[in-house]
Enzyme design. Structure first.
Site, mmCIF file in Angstrom:
data_model
loop_
_atom_site.group_PDB
_atom_site.id
_atom_site.type_symbol
_atom_site.label_atom_id
_atom_site.label_comp_id
_atom_site.label_asym_id
_atom_site.label_seq_id
_atom_site.Cartn_x
_atom_site.Cartn_y
_atom_site.Cartn_z
ATOM 1 N N THR A 38 0.769 -1.260 -0.105
ATOM 2 C CA THR A 38 -0.069 -0.131 0.028
ATOM 3 C C THR A 38 0.853 1.276 0.183
ATOM 4 O O THR A 38 1.860 1.336 0.710
ATOM 5 C CB THR A 38 -0.976 0.085 1.331
ATOM 6 O OG1 THR A 38 -1.552 1.049 1.410
ATOM 7 C CG2 THR A 38 -0.292 -0.296 2.648
ATOM 8 N N GLU A 62 0.209 3.950 1.338
ATOM 9 C CA GLU A 62 -0.028 4.443 2.911
ATOM 10 C C GLU A 62 0.737 3.737 3.907
ATOM 11 O O GLU A 62 0.547 4.165 4.904
ATOM 12 C CB GLU A 62 -1.472 4.738 3.208
ATOM 13 C CG GLU A 62 -2.213 5.660 2.326
ATOM 14 C CD GLU A 62 -3.785 6.104 2.700
ATOM 15 O OE1 GLU A 62 -3.884 7.072 3.326
ATOM 16 O OE2 GLU A 62 -4.427 5.100 2.618
ATOM 17 N N HIS A 82 -11.889 4.829 6.252
ATOM 18 C CA HIS A 82 -12.470 5.901 5.954
ATOM 19 C C HIS A 82 -14.048 5.955 6.370
ATOM 20 O O HIS A 82 -15.020 6.089 5.715
ATOM 21 C CB HIS A 82 -12.413 6.275 4.660
ATOM 22 C CG HIS A 82 -11.134 6.404 3.796
ATOM 23 N ND1 HIS A 82 -11.089 5.833 2.689
ATOM 24 C CD2 HIS A 82 -10.056 6.662 4.541
ATOM 25 C CE1 HIS A 82 -9.648 6.050 2.369
ATOM 26 N NE2 HIS A 82 -9.000 6.367 3.385
ATOM 27 N N HIS A 103 -9.669 13.147 5.832
ATOM 28 C CA HIS A 103 -9.161 12.085 5.026
ATOM 29 C C HIS A 103 -9.937 10.791 5.790
ATOM 30 O O HIS A 103 -10.633 10.068 5.071
ATOM 31 C CB HIS A 103 -7.603 11.898 5.250
ATOM 32 C CG HIS A 103 -7.173 10.676 4.782
ATOM 33 N ND1 HIS A 103 -5.948 10.602 4.395
ATOM 34 C CD2 HIS A 103 -7.618 9.376 4.208
ATOM 35 C CE1 HIS A 103 -5.725 9.482 3.855
ATOM 36 N NE2 HIS A 103 -6.786 8.860 3.905
#
Ligand SMILES: [Zn+2]
Length: 352
Positions: free
Chosen positions: A156, A158, A179, A239
């Site tokens: 990923t 992130e 999220h 976010h």
């Protein structure tokens, strides 16, 4: 003082070969400890080669005899990555990913999960795959700088944020990012959810807000990591949310469920036409004691009761009634004080 016994205490006791009968009869059991005890009684204390956890599932408790690190030979990293132990970790990540997707906490290919797998290595989710439909073979093994050692798919984008949390918190064994809409709503508004309303939230979550930065950048990861000394769940402005756990990946995920349910409930309660009621500071203090005994960080540990439950943003006018500091007794001149009082009395007499 009565001892507070958590599920972790019971697991540690059993891991050391202890007997449940050794627990103090008057101990306060946390809700998860009660659940675990019920489960243990039902299952007869687990079976050889496995250890019980609060979810009632058996986990394979055979990590590599020699702890791995980024310096380990590639052959050892490969053999770990293909071991039954690692397979179990991969399946745990798939399971959590499915639960995130089923609850609509992730969208598109969003969200990511990581588990510490050694001194400075972690197992993590791949990029560009829906978290609801991952397979064990999709997982990636990386070092704490984000360099990938194993896995057919790319890790990923992130991951740096997860790794910075693990670097900062040596106790962090797992991280989850997603999220969830209600929590993310608070993050977009830049609001920390109010406190003193629901016990579950107070005990298990410690929420802070990190400012917005481009996802995946080292700067974003640092801003989040800086908050993890006192918070286990971070609202990332505009976010989403990231959480870490010192127990396991399911525990990191639970923080998402708890936060999301809480934010949803708060929104409902503010639409009912009456001011939300809150627990008292003394009641919150009791919950914080349980929280501290569970090893969960909270910026309010050590605060006085009068400094708790101060939700000014949500309950205008309610402030922490901290007792003013007593005036120093030294320096007061009784004669001067008497003269001032006499003059004051004269002025008041003329006015009335
Ligand atoms: Zn994200």
């Amino acid at each position: 003082m009565r001892a507070v016994i958590s599920a972790k205490d019971i697991e540690d006791l059993l891991a050391k070969g202890g007997d449940l009968k050794g627990l103090p009869a008057d101990a306060i059991l946390t809700p998860s400890a009660k659940d675990l005890l019920r489960d243990l009684v039902r299952r007869g204390h687990g079976t050889a080669g496995t250890s019980p956890n609060p979810s009632g599932q058996a986990t394979i408790s055979t990590p590599p005899a020699k702890p791995l690190s980024s310096k380990s030979p590639k052959s050892e990293l490969d053999s770990f990555f293909n071991s039954p132990y690692c397979r179990n970790l991969k399946e745990q990540i798939c399971d959590i990913g499915r639960r995130l997707w089923q609850r609509a906490y992730v969208d598109g290919n969003g969200g990511n999960i990581a588990i510490r797998a050694g001194e400075d290595i972690a197992l993590c989710t791949p990029t560009l795959v829906s978290k609801g439909f991952m397979k064990p073979g999709d997982m990636c093994l990386v070092d704490f700088e984000g360099n990938q050692f194993c896995g057919a798919k790319n890790r990923t984008s992130e991951i740096l944020m997860h790794l910075q949390i693990m670097k900062r918190q040596l106790r962090a064994v797992a991280t989850v990012h997603c999220h969830p809409p209600y929590s993310t709503g608070f993050a977009v508004a830049g609001l920390v959810p109010p406190t003193c309303m629901i016990p579950e939230y107070e005990v298990f979550a410690s929420v802070g807000v990190a400012p917005y930065r481009t996802p995946g950048t080292p700067e974003m990861g640092k801003l989040v990591a800086d908050l993890t000394d006192k918070h286990n769940t971070i609202l990332m402005a505009n976010h989403g949310v990231v959480s870490w756990s010192h127990n396991n990946v399911e525990d990191a995920y639970f923080k998402m469920e708890i936060l999301e349910a809480y934010c949803r409930t708060i929104l409902v309660s503010t639409q009912l036409g009456v001011p939300p009621k809150t627990m008292t500071p003394a009641q919150l203090q009791d919950l914080l004691k349980i929280k501290q005994s569970l090893g969960i960080p909270d910026p309010r540990h050590g605060l006085r009761e009068c400094e708790l439950c101060d939700n000014e943003e949500w309950r205008p006018g309610v402030t922490c009634a901290i007792a003013p500091k007593a005036e120093p007794a030294v320096g007061l001149d009784p004669e001067a004080e008497a003269a001032v009082q006499a003059i004051t009395d004269q002025i008041m007499a003329k006015l009335t």
